[in-house]
Motif scaffolding. Structure first.
Motif, mmCIF file in Angstrom:
data_model
loop_
_atom_site.group_PDB
_atom_site.id
_atom_site.type_symbol
_atom_site.label_atom_id
_atom_site.label_comp_id
_atom_site.label_asym_id
_atom_site.label_seq_id
_atom_site.Cartn_x
_atom_site.Cartn_y
_atom_site.Cartn_z
ATOM 1 N N ARG A 249 -0.478 -22.012 15.974
ATOM 2 C CA ARG A 249 0.434 -21.952 14.841
ATOM 3 C C ARG A 249 0.918 -23.356 14.477
ATOM 4 O O ARG A 249 1.324 -24.127 15.331
ATOM 5 N N GLY A 250 0.900 -23.638 13.177
ATOM 6 C CA GLY A 250 1.387 -24.914 12.712
ATOM 7 C C GLY A 250 0.475 -26.082 12.976
ATOM 8 O O GLY A 250 0.875 -27.233 12.821
ATOM 9 N N ARG A 251 -0.777 -25.834 13.382
ATOM 10 C CA ARG A 251 -1.683 -26.928 13.723
ATOM 11 C C ARG A 251 -2.642 -27.271 12.578
ATOM 12 O O ARG A 251 -3.618 -27.964 12.805
ATOM 13 N N TYR A 252 -2.362 -26.785 11.398
ATOM 14 C CA TYR A 252 -3.288 -27.008 10.300
ATOM 15 C C TYR A 252 -2.864 -28.168 9.394
ATOM 16 O O TYR A 252 -3.480 -28.421 8.393
ATOM 17 N N VAL A 253 -1.791 -28.862 9.779
ATOM 18 C CA VAL A 253 -1.365 -30.068 9.094
ATOM 19 C C VAL A 253 -1.239 -31.159 10.136
ATOM 20 O O VAL A 253 -0.623 -30.955 11.171
ATOM 21 N N MET A 254 -1.853 -32.314 9.889
ATOM 22 C CA MET A 254 -1.826 -33.390 10.861
ATOM 23 C C MET A 254 -0.403 -33.863 11.109
ATOM 24 O O MET A 254 0.422 -33.908 10.183
ATOM 25 N N PRO A 255 -0.067 -34.203 12.370
ATOM 26 C CA PRO A 255 1.282 -34.699 12.679
ATOM 27 C C PRO A 255 1.631 -35.908 11.818
ATOM 28 O O PRO A 255 0.821 -36.786 11.592
ATOM 29 N N GLY A 256 2.852 -35.931 11.345
ATOM 30 C CA GLY A 256 3.307 -37.054 10.535
ATOM 31 C C GLY A 256 3.048 -36.902 9.056
ATOM 32 O O GLY A 256 3.538 -37.707 8.260
ATOM 33 N N ARG A 257 2.284 -35.890 8.662
ATOM 34 C CA ARG A 257 1.983 -35.738 7.230
ATOM 35 C C ARG A 257 3.079 -34.998 6.484
ATOM 36 O O ARG A 257 3.181 -35.112 5.267
ATOM 37 N N ILE A 258 3.902 -34.215 7.189
ATOM 38 C CA ILE A 258 5.013 -33.529 6.527
ATOM 39 C C ILE A 258 6.189 -34.483 6.424
ATOM 40 O O ILE A 258 6.742 -34.914 7.434
ATOM 41 N N VAL A 259 6.557 -34.838 5.217
ATOM 42 C CA VAL A 259 7.660 -35.765 5.009
ATOM 43 C C VAL A 259 8.913 -35.055 4.510
ATOM 44 O O VAL A 259 9.986 -35.643 4.472
ATOM 45 N N HIS A 260 8.770 -33.796 4.125
ATOM 46 C CA HIS A 260 9.934 -33.069 3.623
ATOM 47 C C HIS A 260 9.685 -31.573 3.709
ATOM 48 O O HIS A 260 8.577 -31.103 3.461
ATOM 49 N N PHE A 261 10.709 -30.832 4.109
ATOM 50 C CA PHE A 261 10.655 -29.374 4.091
ATOM 51 C C PHE A 261 11.991 -28.866 3.587
ATOM 52 O O PHE A 261 13.054 -29.306 4.050
ATOM 53 N N GLY A 262 11.962 -27.956 2.634
ATOM 54 C CA GLY A 262 13.206 -27.438 2.075
ATOM 55 C C GLY A 262 13.089 -25.989 1.656
ATOM 56 O O GLY A 262 11.996 -25.473 1.398
ATOM 57 N N VAL A 263 14.238 -25.334 1.590
ATOM 58 C CA VAL A 263 14.326 -23.935 1.164
ATOM 59 C C VAL A 263 15.441 -23.813 0.138
ATOM 60 O O VAL A 263 16.560 -24.299 0.362
ATOM 61 N N THR A 264 15.129 -23.210 -1.001
ATOM 62 C CA THR A 264 16.158 -22.839 -1.963
ATOM 63 C C THR A 264 16.162 -21.315 -2.086
ATOM 64 O O THR A 264 15.102 -20.695 -2.142
ATOM 65 N N MET A 265 17.351 -20.745 -2.112
ATOM 66 C CA MET A 265 17.469 -19.294 -2.118
ATOM 67 C C MET A 265 18.690 -18.914 -2.942
ATOM 68 O O MET A 265 19.755 -19.531 -2.816
ATOM 69 N N SER A 266 18.542 -17.901 -3.794
ATOM 70 C CA SER A 266 19.670 -17.446 -4.605
ATOM 71 C C SER A 266 19.598 -15.938 -4.804
ATOM 72 O O SER A 266 18.506 -15.362 -4.895
ATOM 73 N N SER A 267 20.762 -15.318 -4.846
ATOM 74 C CA SER A 267 20.887 -13.883 -5.125
ATOM 75 C C SER A 267 22.006 -13.695 -6.144
ATOM 76 O O SER A 267 23.134 -14.152 -5.910
ATOM 77 N N VAL A 268 21.701 -13.036 -7.256
ATOM 78 C CA VAL A 268 22.679 -12.820 -8.317
ATOM 79 C C VAL A 268 22.633 -11.356 -8.748
ATOM 80 O O VAL A 268 21.552 -10.812 -9.008
ATOM 81 N N TRP A 269 23.811 -10.728 -8.822
ATOM 82 C CA TRP A 269 23.947 -9.333 -9.250
ATOM 83 C C TRP A 269 24.714 -9.316 -10.571
ATOM 84 O O TRP A 269 25.763 -9.933 -10.695
ATOM 85 N N ALA A 270 24.201 -8.576 -11.564
ATOM 86 C CA ALA A 270 24.881 -8.385 -12.846
ATOM 87 C C ALA A 270 25.041 -6.886 -13.095
ATOM 88 O O ALA A 270 24.072 -6.133 -12.999
ATOM 89 N N ASN A 271 26.265 -6.452 -13.387
ATOM 90 C CA ASN A 271 26.494 -5.028 -13.634
ATOM 91 C C ASN A 271 26.413 -4.719 -15.127
ATOM 92 O O ASN A 271 26.154 -5.609 -15.953
ATOM 93 N N SER A 272 26.644 -3.470 -15.496
ATOM 94 C CA SER A 272 26.477 -3.035 -16.886
ATOM 95 C C SER A 272 27.524 -3.633 -17.813
ATOM 96 O O SER A 272 27.340 -3.643 -19.037
ATOM 97 N N ALA A 273 28.624 -4.164 -17.261
ATOM 98 C CA ALA A 273 29.665 -4.794 -18.080
ATOM 99 C C ALA A 273 29.386 -6.277 -18.299
ATOM 100 O O ALA A 273 30.179 -6.968 -18.951
ATOM 101 N N GLY A 274 28.286 -6.773 -17.756
ATOM 102 C CA GLY A 274 27.963 -8.181 -17.916
ATOM 103 C C GLY A 274 28.616 -9.084 -16.888
ATOM 104 O O GLY A 274 28.485 -10.311 -16.971
ATOM 105 N N GLN A 275 29.315 -8.525 -15.928
ATOM 106 C CA GLN A 275 29.927 -9.316 -14.863
ATOM 107 C C GLN A 275 28.880 -9.666 -13.812
ATOM 108 O O GLN A 275 28.046 -8.824 -13.465
#
Length: 245
Positions: A38-64
């Motif tokens: 696992r994780g051996r398919y990228v040569m060591p040192g080649r990953i210079v950045h790893f990030g995660v963006t995640m968002s959850s938004v709920w809108a009800n029938s009143a527009g709130q």
């Protein structure tokens, strides 16, 4: 394509022990051996950045709307940073709240125990709209992610509340979780880490909309000029020539 298949077959044959009775006899690979790959398919040192963006938004029938977003990243020195953003809408006292939801979503507890990716949308109401979306973006020399406007540094947990409901951002079982509680209208969940990705939307009211969005960003360092993995592989196969390949 045929050339690639031949090269792979030749590599496998060359790596077999000399005492093997048949070089093409199938052999079962143990889970322990697979775990080491696992994780051996990228040569060591080649990953210079790893990030995660995640968002959850709920809108009800009143527009709130009520929701939150997170931006987590590691740089090439494994230095982490985590920001949280309140994505809830502004309060409007003149808006008529939606009627209470009377539906009931039952079962589904096992969806949180799935190892891997689990996405679900379940509705006990009418005219609801749910979206679970996961993207993986791989770029060359990817830069740092820019937090959303209004993002604040992570302090261990974050809670945002308004007329539409309540959203909680917290750590859960080694992962990062966004939980949206829209009261009688339903709930949404998004979690990443601890070996799984979970995206859920459960509706018990009518005319609600949920958006669970997640993106995994991986930045790879460009190869040095003139460095070619294909040529490197061919050089390693020169030893096969005396054997008739």
């Amino acid at each position: 394509m045929k050339t690639l298949v031949w090269l792979i077959g030749a590599c496998l044959l060359f790596s077999l022990p000399a005492q093997a009775a048949s070089p093409f006899r199938p052999a079962e690979v143990s889970d322990a051996e697979l775990s080491e790959l696992r994780g051996r398919y990228v040569m060591p040192g080649r990953i210079v950045h790893f990030g995660v963006t995640m968002s959850s938004v709920w809108a009800n029938s009143a527009g709130q709307t009520v929701g939150a977003g997170v931006t987590f990243q590691l740089d090439s020195k494994a230095q982490p940073s985590l920001y949280v953003t309140d994505l809830s809408g502004q309060s409007d006292p003149e808006v008529t709240p939606p009627p209470p939801g009377i539906g009931q979503v039952v079962g589904g507890a096992g969806l949180r125990d799935v190892q891997g990716i689990s996405q679900s949308v379940r509705s006990a109401g009418d005219f609801n709209d749910g979206l679970n979306n996961l993207e993986i973006v791989i770029s060359r020399e990817g830069g740092q992610l820019e937090p959303d406007n209004g993002a604040v540094p992570w302090t261990g947990s974050g809670t945002f509340t308004n007329e539409a409901g309540r959203v909680l951002v917290a750590q859960q079982g080694g992962g990062l979780r966004i939980l949206v509680d829209a009261g009688s209208q339903g709930a949404a969940l998004q979690q990443i880490g601890a070996g799984n990705v979970i995206q859920q939307a459960n509706f018990s009211g009518d005319l609600n909309t949920v958006r669970n969005m997640a993106t995994l960003n991986v930045g790879l360092r460009d190869l040095p000029l003139g460095f070619d993995f294909a040529n490197c592989t061919l050089e390693q196969l020169r030893a096969l020539r005396p054997m008739g390949f």
